[in-house]
Enzyme design. Sequence first.
Site, short mmCIF file in Angstrom:
data_model
loop_
_atom_site.label_atom_id
_atom_site.label_comp_id
_atom_site.label_asym_id
_atom_site.label_seq_id
_atom_site.Cartn_x
_atom_site.Cartn_y
_atom_site.Cartn_z
N ASP A 69 -14.74 89.19 -12.74
CA ASP A 69 -15.47 88.80 -13.96
C ASP A 69 -14.71 87.67 -14.67
O ASP A 69 -13.49 87.78 -14.88
CB ASP A 69 -15.55 90.04 -14.86
CG ASP A 69 -16.47 89.86 -16.06
OD1 ASP A 69 -17.42 89.07 -15.98
OD2 ASP A 69 -16.21 90.54 -17.09
N GLU A 128 -21.18 79.87 -14.52
CA GLU A 128 -21.72 79.98 -15.88
C GLU A 128 -22.03 78.60 -16.46
O GLU A 128 -21.24 77.67 -16.32
CB GLU A 128 -20.74 80.73 -16.80
CG GLU A 128 -21.23 80.79 -18.26
CD GLU A 128 -20.53 81.85 -19.11
OE1 GLU A 128 -20.07 82.87 -18.55
OE2 GLU A 128 -20.46 81.65 -20.34
N HIS A 161 -20.22 88.24 -26.33
CA HIS A 161 -19.36 89.37 -25.97
C HIS A 161 -18.98 90.18 -27.21
O HIS A 161 -18.99 89.66 -28.32
CB HIS A 161 -18.08 88.85 -25.30
CG HIS A 161 -18.33 88.24 -23.94
ND1 HIS A 161 -18.14 86.92 -23.68
CD2 HIS A 161 -18.76 88.80 -22.80
CE1 HIS A 161 -18.44 86.69 -22.41
NE2 HIS A 161 -18.82 87.80 -21.86
N GLY A 162 -18.62 91.43 -26.99
CA GLY A 162 -18.05 92.24 -28.06
C GLY A 162 -19.06 93.09 -28.80
O GLY A 162 -20.23 93.21 -28.41
N HIS A 207 -24.63 88.00 -19.65
CA HIS A 207 -23.36 88.53 -20.16
C HIS A 207 -23.59 89.05 -21.57
O HIS A 207 -24.63 88.79 -22.19
CB HIS A 207 -22.30 87.41 -20.18
CG HIS A 207 -21.72 87.16 -18.83
ND1 HIS A 207 -20.41 87.43 -18.53
CD2 HIS A 207 -22.28 86.69 -17.69
CE1 HIS A 207 -20.18 87.12 -17.26
NE2 HIS A 207 -21.31 86.67 -16.72
N GLY A 208 -22.59 89.75 -22.09
CA GLY A 208 -22.67 90.21 -23.48
C GLY A 208 -23.88 91.10 -23.72
O GLY A 208 -24.58 90.96 -24.72
N ASP A 218 -19.58 96.01 -20.91
CA ASP A 218 -18.20 96.47 -21.03
C ASP A 218 -17.97 97.15 -22.39
O ASP A 218 -17.50 98.29 -22.47
CB ASP A 218 -17.25 95.27 -20.87
CG ASP A 218 -15.79 95.70 -20.88
OD1 ASP A 218 -15.52 96.90 -20.71
OD2 ASP A 218 -14.91 94.83 -21.04
#
Length: 316
Positions: A81, A133, A179-180, A210-211, A255
Site C-alpha cells: 500500500d 495513483e 485518509h483518516g 482510498h480513504g 484501515d
Amino acid sequence: MIVTTKKLFEAAYGKYAVGAYNINNLEQTMGLFQGNLDSQAPFILQISKGSRDYTDKTMLEGLIRSADEYFPESIFAVHLDHGDEETCYDCIDSGFYSSVMIDASMHEFDENIAITKRVVEAAHAKGVVVEAELGKLGGVEEHITVDEADAKLTDPDEAKEFVDRTGCDSLAVAIGTSHGAFKFTGTQGLHFNVIAEIQKRLPGFPLVMHGSSSVPQGEVERINAAGGDLKGAKGVDASQFKRSATLGVTKVNIDTDGRLVWTRVHRELFLEQPEVFDLRKPGKIFMAEYAKFIAEKNGYLGSAGQLENVRQLVTE
Ligand code: G3H
Ligand code: 13P
Ligand code: ZN
C-alpha cells in the site's frame, strides 16, 4: 491461496468491490482471515511501508504465509500500500507480493508517469501487478462550486492518458475521500459524476478508492465515552460502495475503521476492568470483533458470498 489483484478484479468488475484491508500484527491478521471466511469473501491484504517497519517485513511475510496455511480456503492478494519506488522494487524482488502500489501522486503529471512506468516494467517482468495513483486525495468543502470541486479531483482525460502511457493495472483516483477519521465536515461525499466520467474513458478498467473508512458514529461514541477524544470524526457512507462498484470502483481501501475497532475494544476493556494486565484478554476480544467488522464490511462491498465464484475463476 495467494492470487493477483488482477484475478480478483476480473471476477468483481462492475458487480462488487473487493475490500483491501491493512494489517500490522498477528491479531489483525487472525481477525482479517476469519472475517473473510465467515462472510465467504475474497480480499486484498495490504501492507504499508509503516507496517513493514513496525512488525518487520520478514515477520509479516511469515505471518501471512502461516495464515495462508491455517486458513486454506482463503483467497487473497498480498499488496503493498502506498509504496515509493524503492519499496516497490523490494516487494517485487521478494517474490512474495502479488501486487504493489506505486504512489507518485505527489509529483507532477509527467514525473508521476515516468516513475510509474519504471515500476510497471519491473513488476510485469515478474508477474506482479501495479496500482498507481493520480490526483490528490482530500475532502472537498461544501461551499465551493461543482467546477471548483472537480478541479481538486482526478481529471478524467488525464486518467485515460496516464493509464495508456504507464500500462498500470489499476488506478487510485481522487473522488472526494481522504485518509483518516476526519474526512468530511458536513454533508459532502463521493463525487459520482467524476467516477462516471473516468469510467467512460476507461471502460472495464479497475479503479481504486482510498480513504474509504466509514468511521461509524456508534464506534466513535463508544470510544469517546470510554475516554477517547475523536470529536467530529466522520467517514464515507458505506451504502454508497455498491453504486461505486457499478461505476468501476473494484478495490476499496479500509484501515481507519479497523483501528477504531481496536481503540474501542481496548479503551472499554481497561475502563471496565482496570485490574487487567493480561494482553491476551483484549487481544482475544479484538480478534473476534475485528472478524465481525470485516464480515459486515464485505456485506456493504458486495464481496460477501463471492469466494466460490472466485475459486472457480482462479482454478480454471
Ligand atoms: O493510507 C494509509 C494507510 O492507512 C496505512 O497507514 O502508513 O500508518 O500504516 P500507515
Ligand atoms: P482510511 O483511512 O479511510 O481507512 O483509508 C485507508 C487507505 O486508503 C489505505 O491506503
Ligand atoms: Zn490510501
